[in-house]
Scaffold this active site. Structure first.
Site, PDB file in Angstrom:
ATOM      1  N   HIS A   5       0.820  -1.222   0.000  1.00  0.00           N
ATOM      2  CA  HIS A   5       0.000   0.000   0.000  1.00  0.00           C
ATOM      3  C   HIS A   5       0.857   1.276   0.000  1.00  0.00           C
ATOM      4  O   HIS A   5       0.383   2.349   0.379  1.00  0.00           O
ATOM      5  CB  HIS A   5      -0.965  -0.010   1.188  1.00  0.00           C
ATOM      6  CG  HIS A   5      -0.297   0.029   2.534  1.00  0.00           C
ATOM      7  ND1 HIS A   5      -0.822  -0.605   3.639  1.00  0.00           N
ATOM      8  CD2 HIS A   5       0.851   0.617   2.968  1.00  0.00           C
ATOM      9  CE1 HIS A   5      -0.017  -0.392   4.683  1.00  0.00           C
ATOM     10  NE2 HIS A   5       0.985   0.348   4.300  1.00  0.00           N
ATOM     11  N   HIS A  25      -2.259   4.538   9.730  1.00  0.00           N
ATOM     12  CA  HIS A  25      -0.909   5.015  10.060  1.00  0.00           C
ATOM     13  C   HIS A  25      -1.009   6.304  10.884  1.00  0.00           C
ATOM     14  O   HIS A  25      -0.570   7.369  10.464  1.00  0.00           O
ATOM     15  CB  HIS A  25      -0.101   5.261   8.792  1.00  0.00           C
ATOM     16  CG  HIS A  25       0.066   4.066   7.899  1.00  0.00           C
ATOM     17  ND1 HIS A  25      -0.941   3.538   7.131  1.00  0.00           N
ATOM     18  CD2 HIS A  25       1.146   3.278   7.652  1.00  0.00           C
ATOM     19  CE1 HIS A  25      -0.486   2.499   6.448  1.00  0.00           C
ATOM     20  NE2 HIS A  25       0.771   2.321   6.748  1.00  0.00           N
ATOM     21  N   HIS A  77      10.045  -3.954   4.201  1.00  0.00           N
ATOM     22  CA  HIS A  77      10.443  -2.541   4.155  1.00  0.00           C
ATOM     23  C   HIS A  77      10.738  -1.996   5.535  1.00  0.00           C
ATOM     24  O   HIS A  77      10.202  -2.466   6.532  1.00  0.00           O
ATOM     25  CB  HIS A  77       9.443  -1.647   3.418  1.00  0.00           C
ATOM     26  CG  HIS A  77       8.043  -1.497   3.962  1.00  0.00           C
ATOM     27  ND1 HIS A  77       7.210  -2.544   4.270  1.00  0.00           N
ATOM     28  CD2 HIS A  77       7.306  -0.373   4.211  1.00  0.00           C
ATOM     29  CE1 HIS A  77       6.033  -2.073   4.661  1.00  0.00           C
ATOM     30  NE2 HIS A  77       6.065  -0.765   4.653  1.00  0.00           N
ATOM     31  N   GLU A 134       3.548  -5.501   8.715  1.00  0.00           N
ATOM     32  CA  GLU A 134       2.265  -5.329   8.010  1.00  0.00           C
ATOM     33  C   GLU A 134       1.831  -6.630   7.328  1.00  0.00           C
ATOM     34  O   GLU A 134       0.648  -6.834   7.066  1.00  0.00           O
ATOM     35  CB  GLU A 134       2.375  -4.199   6.973  1.00  0.00           C
ATOM     36  CG  GLU A 134       2.516  -2.819   7.605  1.00  0.00           C
ATOM     37  CD  GLU A 134       2.654  -1.676   6.598  1.00  0.00           C
ATOM     38  OE1 GLU A 134       2.472  -0.529   7.000  1.00  0.00           O
ATOM     39  OE2 GLU A 134       2.968  -1.919   5.407  1.00  0.00           O
TER      40      GLU A 134
HETATM   41  C1  DHB Z   1       6.218   3.383   2.777  1.00  0.00           C
HETATM   42  C2  DHB Z   1       5.554   2.175   2.911  1.00  0.00           C
HETATM   43  C3  DHB Z   1       4.485   2.046   3.791  1.00  0.00           C
HETATM   44  O1  DHB Z   1       3.826   0.869   4.006  1.00  0.00           O
HETATM   45  C4  DHB Z   1       4.043   3.128   4.512  1.00  0.00           C
HETATM   46  O2  DHB Z   1       2.963   2.989   5.293  1.00  0.00           O
HETATM   47  C5  DHB Z   1       4.703   4.350   4.397  1.00  0.00           C
HETATM   48  C6  DHB Z   1       5.782   4.473   3.516  1.00  0.00           C
HETATM   49  C7  DHB Z   1       7.345   3.535   1.831  1.00  0.00           C
HETATM   50  O3  DHB Z   1       7.822   2.543   1.266  1.00  0.00           O
HETATM   51  O4  DHB Z   1       7.774   4.660   1.602  1.00  0.00           O
HETATM   52 FE    FE Z   2       2.325   1.081   5.701  1.00  0.00          FE
END
Ligand code: DHB
Ligand code: FE
Length: 291
Positions: free
Chosen positions: A12, A59, A193, A240
């Protein structure tokens, strides 16, 4: 009778929403990503589900650190779009389904999953980016959406095992709603990530590939991954991915992967997308295409 026909896993990443909103999808950085989602968009345009259950995380937009529900179900008529600091995304308001959502809450609570009930909420990129990736930029979203918010922002996050069992309980809840509805459940966020700290930018392709492989064939292996292992192996925000296990739990045995896409780079995320059909739906689709 209502039934879950398929699950969709998708990242997302907020920058994906910004790329669409600012007309950048054809730029060299973004074009391969949007190309990879084309088959998924076609799949959902063909299947036209009546309802989406969107397992996603907020978030710190709808909730702040005053109250953080572990699992919360959106029972409102509609969900407006949150302003995450640069104005609300220019996407349609999300239409809910209060009667069906209330039934899901009733069934889940009786099944000993203590859902928080949400009667008013704004939704952020965690929910709108998956809709954009799958449906593009329509004037109205062509589907009703029931948001299921999972806390993956502040530890303790729920385990993958708990999430998988919640998915099973969602299947039971959907099956007991007496209206002909085709329901698709989304598991969103991930994949590997980390967006802050010394390891910012960490991607673990092997971890992501194994996760995608096992999601269909051996979800029982994935539910053993502990929250701290996601953090250690695939970055702080990889937690996540437990939301994908809610989705998988709702599909039952014999589910079939029908599409997969994985792409790096996209902001800080290893972007994954998978479509898994339930056994019954997959067989009915095969039967139709053979006829
Ligand atoms: C990013 C990914 C996310 O899931 C998020 O909530 C905020 C930023 C990113 O890769 O920049
Ligand atoms: Fe996220």
């Amino acid at each position: 009778m209502a039934k879950i026909i398929a699950g969709i896993g998708t990242s997302h990443t907020p920058a994906i929403g910004a790329a669409v909103d600012n007309g950048k999808t054809a730029e060299p950085y973004w074009a391969p990503l949007f190309k990879g989602y084309e088959p998924s968009k076609k799949w959902i345009a063909d299947v036209k589900p009546d309802v989406v259950i969107m397992v996603y995380n907020d978030h710190v937009n709808a909730f702040d650190f005053k109250i953080i529900p572990t699992f919360a179900l959106g029972c409102a008529d509609e969900f407006t779009i949150a302003d995450e600091g640069w104005g609300a995304r220019p996407v349609p308001v999300v239409k809910g389904y209060p009667e069906f959502a209330s039934h899901l809450v009733q069934s889940l609570v009786l099944d000993e999953f203590d859902m928080t009930i949400i009667n008013e909420m704004q939704v952020d990129h965690g929910l709108t980016v998956p809709l954009t990736l799958m449906y593009g930029s329509p004037k109205e979203w062509p589907v009703r959406v029931i948001p299921l918010a999972v806390n993956v922002i502040q530890y303790p996050a729920p385990t993958g095992h708990r999430c998988y069992n919640l998915g099973k309980a969602i299947k039971k809840a959907v099956d007991s709603w007496d209206e002909d509805l085709n329901v698709v459940i989304f598991g969103t966020g991930g994949m590997s990530h980390q967006i802050q700290g010394k390891r910012a930018g960490l991607i673990n392709k092997d971890f992501d590939t194994r996760f995608l492989d096992n999601l269909t064939r051996d979800p029982e292996a994935l539910v053993k991954i502990q929250p701290l292992e996601y953090l250690r192996d695939a970055g702080n925000e990889a937690i996540e991915l437990v939301m994908w296990l809610v989705m998988r739990g709702a599909l039952g045995e014999g589910a079939k992967e029908v599409y997969r896409f994985y792409h790096v780079p996209a902001s800080s995320t290893g972007v994954g997308n998978i479509i898994i059909e339930t056994k019954a739906f997959h067989e009915s689709r095969k039967g139709k295409s053979a006829a």
